[in-house]
Design a protein around this motif. Structure first.
Motif, PDB file in Angstrom:
ATOM      1  N   THR B   9       0.842  -1.199   0.000  1.00 42.26           N
ATOM      2  CA  THR B   9       0.000   0.000   0.000  1.00 42.26           C
ATOM      3  C   THR B   9       0.877   1.248   0.000  1.00 42.26           C
ATOM      4  OG1 THR B   9      -1.445  -1.320   1.384  1.00 42.26           O
ATOM      5  CG2 THR B   9      -2.026   0.990   1.101  1.00 42.26           C
ATOM      6  N   ALA B  10       1.965   1.201   0.810  1.00 38.84           N
ATOM      7  CA  ALA B  10       2.883   2.333   0.846  1.00 38.84           C
ATOM      8  C   ALA B  10       3.483   2.570  -0.542  1.00 38.84           C
ATOM      9  CB  ALA B  10       3.984   2.072   1.872  1.00 38.84           C
ATOM     10  N   VAL B  11       3.855   1.477  -1.233  1.00 37.84           N
ATOM     11  CA  VAL B  11       4.412   1.615  -2.587  1.00 37.84           C
ATOM     12  C   VAL B  11       3.410   2.309  -3.504  1.00 37.84           C
ATOM     13  CG1 VAL B  11       5.062   0.310  -4.651  1.00 37.84           C
ATOM     14  CG2 VAL B  11       5.983  -0.345  -2.424  1.00 37.84           C
ATOM     15  N   LEU B  12       2.144   1.898  -3.398  1.00 45.24           N
ATOM     16  CA  LEU B  12       1.113   2.508  -4.248  1.00 45.24           C
ATOM     17  C   LEU B  12       1.003   4.002  -3.976  1.00 45.24           C
ATOM     18  CD1 LEU B  12      -2.130   0.380  -4.658  1.00 45.24           C
ATOM     19  CD2 LEU B  12      -0.354   0.950  -6.302  1.00 45.24           C
ATOM     20  N   VAL B  13       1.013   4.367  -2.681  1.00 45.67           N
ATOM     21  CA  VAL B  13       0.898   5.783  -2.324  1.00 45.67           C
ATOM     22  C   VAL B  13       2.088   6.551  -2.888  1.00 45.67           C
ATOM     23  CG1 VAL B  13       0.872   7.412  -0.404  1.00 45.67           C
ATOM     24  CG2 VAL B  13      -0.484   5.318  -0.283  1.00 45.67           C
ATOM     25  N   VAL B  14       3.305   6.003  -2.697  1.00 43.93           N
ATOM     26  CA  VAL B  14       4.506   6.674  -3.201  1.00 43.93           C
ATOM     27  C   VAL B  14       4.415   6.850  -4.718  1.00 43.93           C
ATOM     28  CG1 VAL B  14       6.986   6.383  -3.584  1.00 43.93           C
ATOM     29  CG2 VAL B  14       6.006   5.941  -1.316  1.00 43.93           C
ATOM     30  N   LEU B  15       3.984   5.794  -5.424  1.00 39.75           N
ATOM     31  CA  LEU B  15       3.893   5.886  -6.891  1.00 39.75           C
ATOM     32  C   LEU B  15       2.873   6.937  -7.311  1.00 39.75           C
ATOM     33  CD1 LEU B  15       4.063   2.133  -7.966  1.00 39.75           C
ATOM     34  CD2 LEU B  15       5.739   3.913  -8.447  1.00 39.75           C
ATOM     35  N   ALA B  16       1.762   6.994  -6.571  1.00 42.98           N
ATOM     36  CA  ALA B  16       0.727   7.976  -6.915  1.00 42.98           C
ATOM     37  C   ALA B  16       1.268   9.394  -6.731  1.00 42.98           C
ATOM     38  CB  ALA B  16      -0.509   7.751  -6.052  1.00 42.98           C
ATOM     39  N   VAL B  17       1.961   9.625  -5.606  1.00 45.09           N
ATOM     40  CA  VAL B  17       2.534  10.961  -5.357  1.00 45.09           C
ATOM     41  C   VAL B  17       3.590  11.266  -6.418  1.00 45.09           C
ATOM     42  CG1 VAL B  17       3.800  12.392  -3.709  1.00 45.09           C
ATOM     43  CG2 VAL B  17       2.061  10.794  -2.894  1.00 45.09           C
TER      44      VAL B  17
END
Lengths: 335, 266
Positions: B9-17
């Motif tokens: 989930t953290a990876v997804l958030v980082v990629l989105a940002v």
């Protein structure tokens, strides 16, 4: 899947009568005829779509077919006569349909060659890659599936994680990595553009990895489910060894969904091979299609699309027949 | 959410940002070429090394997140919208419409996906938008089929029949009762498709049918690396890691969301 596993009186009767019974043969002929008719309809639709595309593309149809190649007015006049481009639209459509049915895909004015000659020259390379990939997928998946069908949960989840990783790898990147390691660093395999058998190893591996992981996962689920079936107890009671039980009884049971899946994969490999051919600079339909797209060479693009669609449809029918042969339960006339 | 999913989930958030505000992650211009530093290996100055034009690979991967992820996401959204419209129409507009639409979907499905995208690109010309449209055309039949079968399944649900009994119009019933309840399986398909679409869009860029250069896009970066494989491994490795990590994150989080939706429905 529910439809596949459904047992019906008709299916049970066919199963009792055995594979060679008169009733069974009739159903197979029926199956093939129905599927062929449906496929012919679908392909007619595909041809019609390409005709519509030629009409709606900007510029006159003759210009679209020429892809802005510099040709003399007499060639242009020949195209207009050949495709009947001065005729009313319905007549043009019939002319187009007739040409395609007779396999006249016209000439690529970019390559200055009949489209069909070019495709016939490139198709064997692609089919060879698809065939080796399918074989590698089946072998790797069965080995991996049988080994990983372990009752310990952590072993299963370890294999499942590895499969997720492999499925997430873009095949073209896997191809690049394999090239970097095995061709440029270790020099085990020829680098690129090779047509030797050794040159087939890396493209096959790159293309087969993802499908093999998917199939192995499905196969493992099937094996574990089949291990709980009553026939396993019966076979064990007869004193069969564990290896023989798995290979002779359980595997056969678990192979049915895999056959369906492999058929679907065989179809999608035709598209996947395109990218891998480009990574490895192999001769084949992929490079032909890509350069045709880049040059807006519409006769070539349309021919490649239709030829691969025919291959795709034939594979699907072959899989249906194979399923019918393997599993008597699917011989339900109502299906 | 299980603890094992937190990193993804953290990876997804980082990629989105990263896709939204790439300048937060690097001060380096992704397009700044340094001809004195072509193909430099990873170092303190260039964390992931440089490409053949001396451009910083880390900066290009960061700035590449937007085009690399947007094409696939756009394709899924387009396919979802078009598929639901076609699926609902097939289920609601009577037998003839159903036959025509369903057989048309069969036609789309009869062409191997990538070659269908090639056909779309040949007609519309290459570019990010075309790539998204092409991928959407390929994946739309799946959405249409799921939407159609869901609507048909729900047609006999008691609350739908009751709504008809209240004298609601067909459109009202579809909008208020059928669509919200059909959303689960359709969205499940969307999350499953997203990973595959990200791989497919990077494949298109790899063969030169994606965004135009010099746009930093992960697939296009891998394509550039091909010519220098014998000299440098880093341009061929890191963009691929980015694609794989993005696909894994989307897949794992998507699978979890699907299981939750299924759990709620059953």
């Amino acid at each position: 899947m529910a439809g596949v596993l459904k047992t019906s009186p008709a299916g049970a009767a066919a199963a009792r009568n055995g594979r060679r019974s008169g009733r069974g043969r009739k159903t197979l002929v029926r199956l093939v005829l129905v599927r062929l008719a449906a496929s012919a309809g679908v392909l007619w639709g595909a041809v019609t779509v390409t005709f519509v595309l030629l009409q709606v593309m900007p510029g006159s149809t003759a210009d679209v077919l020429l892809a802005r190649s510099a040709v003399g007015p007499e060639v242009r006049a020949a195209i207009i006569a050949e495709y009947g481009l001065d005729d009313p639209l319905p007549l043009q459509y019939l002319t187009y349909l007739g040409r395609i049915v007779r396999g006249e895909f016209g000439e690529s004015y970019v390559l200055r060659r009949p489209v069909w000659d070019e495709i016939a020259a490139q198709l064997p390379g692609t089919l060879l890659l698809v065939a080796t990939t399918l074989l590698a997928t089946a072998v790797a998946a069965v080995v991996h599936g049988v080994v990983s069908a372990n009752r310990r949960a952590w072993v299963r989840s370890l294999f499942a994680s590895a499969e997720s990783l492999v499925v997430a790898l873009p095949p073209f990147w896997l191809g690049l990595l394999l090239l970097t390691v095995f061709s440029f660093t270790l020099h085990w395999f020829p680098a690129i553009g090779s047509s030797s058998p050794a040159g087939l190893v890396l493209p096959t591996a790159a293309l087969a990895a993802g499908p093999a992981a998917v199939v192995a996962g499905v196969l493992r689920e099937g094996l574990l489910r089949a291990m709980d079936e009553p026939f396993v107890v019966t076979a064990r009671a007869r004193g069969i060894g564990e290896a023989a039980l798995r290979l002779r009884h359980v595997l056969r049971h678990a192979l049915l969904p895999v056959t369906t899946l492999l058929g679907w994969i065989a179809g999608s490999l035709i598209g996947g091979a395109v990218i891998i051919e480009i990574v490895f600079s192999r001769q084949g339909i992929g490079r032909l299609a890509l350069s045709a797209v880049a040059n807006k060479d519409m006769p070539m693009v349309i021919a490649v699309v239709l030829v691969t669609a025919v291959a795709f449809v034939l594979v699907t029918i072959a899989v249906d027949i194979l399923t019918w042969v393997i599993d008597p339960r699917t011989r339900d006339a109502g299906r | 959410m299980p603890r094992s999913l937190w990193p993804w989930t953290a990876v997804l958030v980082v990629l989105a940002v990263m896709a939204a505000v790439p300048s937060l992650f690097t001060g380096i211009d992704p397009d700044a070429a340094d001809l004195n530093a072509p193909l430099h290996p990873p170092s303190a100055e260039h964390w992931l090394g440089t490409d053949q034009n001396g451009r910083d690979l880390y900066a290009r991967i960061v700035y590449g997140a937007r085009p690399s992820l947007l094409i696939g996401t756009g394709a899924v959204l387009l396919a979802l919208a078009a598929g639901v419209v076609i699926g609902v129409a097939a289920a609601q507009l009577g037998r003839v419409a159903d036959q025509v639409l369903s057989r048309s979907l069969d036609v789309v499905l009869s062409v191997p996906g990538l070659l269908l995208v090639f056909l779309v690109v040949a007609v519309l010309g290459p570019g990010s938008g075309t790539a998204a449209v092409g991928l959407a055309v390929v994946s739309m039949p799946g959405f249409a089929r799921v939407a159609r079968s869901e609507v048909i399944r729900l047609r006999s649900a008691q609350y739908v029949e009751a709504a008809h009994g209240f004298g609601w119009s067909r459109a009202q019933v579809v909008a208020r009762h059928v669509l919200p309840n059909a959303a689960g399986p359709v969205l499940a398909l969307a999350t499953v498709s997203l990973g595959a679409m990200i791989v497919a869009s990077s494949s298109l860029s790899f063969v030169g049918l994606g965004p135009r250069p010099p746009t930093a896009e992960w697939g296009a970066m891998l394509s550039d690396s091909r010519e220098f494989l014998a000299l440098a491994w880093w341009p061929a490795v890191f963009p691929g890691v980015a694609i794989t990590v993005a696909v894994l994150a989307v897949t794992f989080v998507g699978q979890h969301l699907n299981r939750r939706v299924e759990g709620r429905l059953s």
